[in-house]
Structure formats: C-alpha cells, structure tokens
Design a protein around this motif. Sequence first.
Motif, PDB file in Angstrom:
ATOM      1  N   ARG A 123      62.280   3.051  71.073  1.00  0.00           N
ATOM      2  CA  ARG A 123      62.659   4.621  71.943  1.00  0.00           C
ATOM      3  C   ARG A 123      62.328   5.761  70.966  1.00  0.00           C
ATOM      4  NH1 ARG A 123      67.742   5.986  74.991  1.00  0.00           N
ATOM      5  NH2 ARG A 123      67.929   7.933  74.466  1.00  0.00           N
ATOM      6  N   ALA A 148      69.964  12.194  85.608  1.00  0.00           N
ATOM      7  CA  ALA A 148      68.735  11.774  85.021  1.00  0.00           C
ATOM      8  C   ALA A 148      67.459  10.329  85.853  1.00  0.00           C
ATOM      9  CB  ALA A 148      69.345   9.772  83.676  1.00  0.00           C
ATOM     10  N   GLU A 158      63.392   8.138  85.608  1.00  0.00           N
ATOM     11  CA  GLU A 158      62.971   7.536  84.569  1.00  0.00           C
ATOM     12  C   GLU A 158      61.630   7.100  85.556  1.00  0.00           C
ATOM     13  OE1 GLU A 158      64.643   4.337  82.212  1.00  0.00           O
ATOM     14  OE2 GLU A 158      64.488   2.839  84.419  1.00  0.00           O
ATOM     15  N   SER A 186      61.431   8.753  79.750  1.00  0.00           N
ATOM     16  CA  SER A 186      62.444   9.148  81.115  1.00  0.00           C
ATOM     17  C   SER A 186      62.792  10.829  81.250  1.00  0.00           C
ATOM     18  CB  SER A 186      64.192   8.525  80.084  1.00  0.00           C
ATOM     19  OG  SER A 186      63.639   7.236  80.463  1.00  0.00           O
ATOM     20  N   ARG A 235      65.556  14.424  82.431  1.00  0.00           N
ATOM     21  CA  ARG A 235      67.200  14.171  82.562  1.00  0.00           C
ATOM     22  C   ARG A 235      66.773  16.199  83.183  1.00  0.00           C
ATOM     23  NH1 ARG A 235      71.739  14.315  79.391  1.00  0.00           N
ATOM     24  NH2 ARG A 235      72.788  16.246  80.277  1.00  0.00           N
TER      25      ARG A 235
END
Length: 330
Positions: free
Chosen positions: A68, A184, A186, A177, A179
Amino acid sequence: MREFDYRRADDVTGAVALLDADPDARYLGGGTNLVDLMKNGVEAPARLVDVRSLPLDRIETGDDGSVRVGATVTNSDLAAHPLIRDRYPALTQAVLAGASGQLRNMATVGGNLLQRTRCGYFTDITRPCNKREPGSGCPAVEGEHHNHAVLGASEHCVAVHPSDMGVALTAFDAVVSWRTADGAGEAPLSDFYLPVGDTPHRETVLPPGALITHVTLPPARVAARSRYRKVRERASYAFAIGSVAAALEVDDGVVRDARLALGAVASRPWRARLAERVLVGAPATAEYFAAAADAELAAARPLPHNGYKVTLLRNLVVAVLTELAEETSR
C-alpha cells in the motif's frame, strides 16, 4: 496568475470538507503540474488545499502480501523503497525515467496519476481544446500530433497521458482508493481513467472533491521479474514517445504469466490484455512476442504524422520481452 486562498489540511476529513465546500478549490501536493497550469491560465482555482502534511506518506505491506502506497509518498521515496525495488522493479525504473531528481523529490504518487496531458493545444489558452472547453474542437487532429495517441482516441481528443509511473502501476493491477464527503471509494487503475469518447474533459472516475488516499499493489510473483523501457526524444527529462512496462514468467521455455502495459499511446496508460492472452501458454520466443504486439496494435489508428509509433511500440515490446525471457533462462 490570479489570487487564491491557501489552506493546509490537518487530516483527510478536513481536506475533503474544504473541497466539498468550494467546487473551485484544488488539492495541492507537490504542485509540479498544477502550479504550471495555474501560471499559464489553464487552471485558476479559488483555493488550494495543501495535503502534504496528511498521514498519507507511508509505504506498507498488507496481510495478503500487497503493498500500500500513500498518495503523498514522493516519487523519489517510491523509487528508492526496498519493497518496490524488490517486488516491482519496473515501477522503480518507470519513476526514475519520469523526471529530474528535483521534480521527483516534490511530485507525489496521487498527483502523478492526476497530471494533465502535455498537449501543446491544451496548455495554450489561446487555442481551442475540448479538454479545456468542451465543444471547442481538437486542433491536434489536423495540426501538431507527432507524439499523440494511436490507440483509444476519438475525433474529440488525441492527446496522451504523460505518466510513466501509471504505466507500470497499470501493468501490476494497482487499485486507486479515495475519500469524499460521502465516504470511501476505489477502482482498478485500468478502469480509473475514462475513455475519451465525446467527453475528453472527464478524465477519471473520481467523484467531485475526491482525495486520493493510497494506491494498492496486489501481490504478484511475476512482477519481481519486470522491466520498464522508455523511448524519448532526448536522453533525460523528456516525456515518452513510447514506453513499455512488462513482466514475464517463463517455465521450460513457455510463458506461464505475463503483464504488459504501454505508455504514450493513448489518453490513459494502456493495458495490453490482448497481447497478454497471446503470450500466456506460448513459447517464449521473439516470433510469439511479435505476434502478441501485433495483436494489441491491430486496433491502432495513427494520424498522418504519428504512424511511426506503431512500429516503435512493436519493436519495443519484442525487445523488452526478449530481454526478460533471456533473464529467466539464466
């Protein structure tokens, strides 16, 4: 450059709230693209929301072996990170090919993915451009287009996406991803960029006010044996006229897995899925590498002055895949 308000966000929720309250605001990361566009009048935000202080600057491993990458990780830090160098070497190579050291120290992962095209008509506000002013036309179709798209373009826009990083991320099935004030979201990077169609001003699936928070690279054994190759008009600090991100797994002379993405050929990094299907299960030879490239490039529709890209990309694919096949046989 017109006057603008400046705010520094303290957290993701606050950053998103500032954009939600002002549709004319923009997020500011490294500013290596946005500030240039503000200087020449393409962008004129009423407010800049600085996101560099947000806790989005880490590179971490997931329980499933994924990696990530935070949206404010700099390009320099991404390229130098041991996890990226070991597991996704083509990504390191793509980032290092992308800009000068000074720019890599400032540019962020999220900003890199959202950079705008370098088409001269887009950056010249005295000329029409459907990306800037929908319906005004695309003068590149009949004008200067030697480095424009040969895949996935339309009569409304033939510009290419300039990211090197995005090509490698696309090859490795990266997921973006974000916000918003509503929550949220993705999307796989291969679906993140919208087709040109008749709305070239709509470039991504991001909802209004969305802040990219991170990019996730899923585990992929094949990615550890990968390469990025870029062809450009000068030796350094130049945008690609064609590029390839490739990964290859060969067993007993047969391709068991392959990843392939092309750069500087379309309005988005181009995942070469047709070529991948030709490659998997075929002998790892130059003949089949060429057949895979031909299958992908059969859809190319070059303009009068950029047909050279088709030949260039074909040769580049064959060369990179051949190098990888030879490497796996050692």
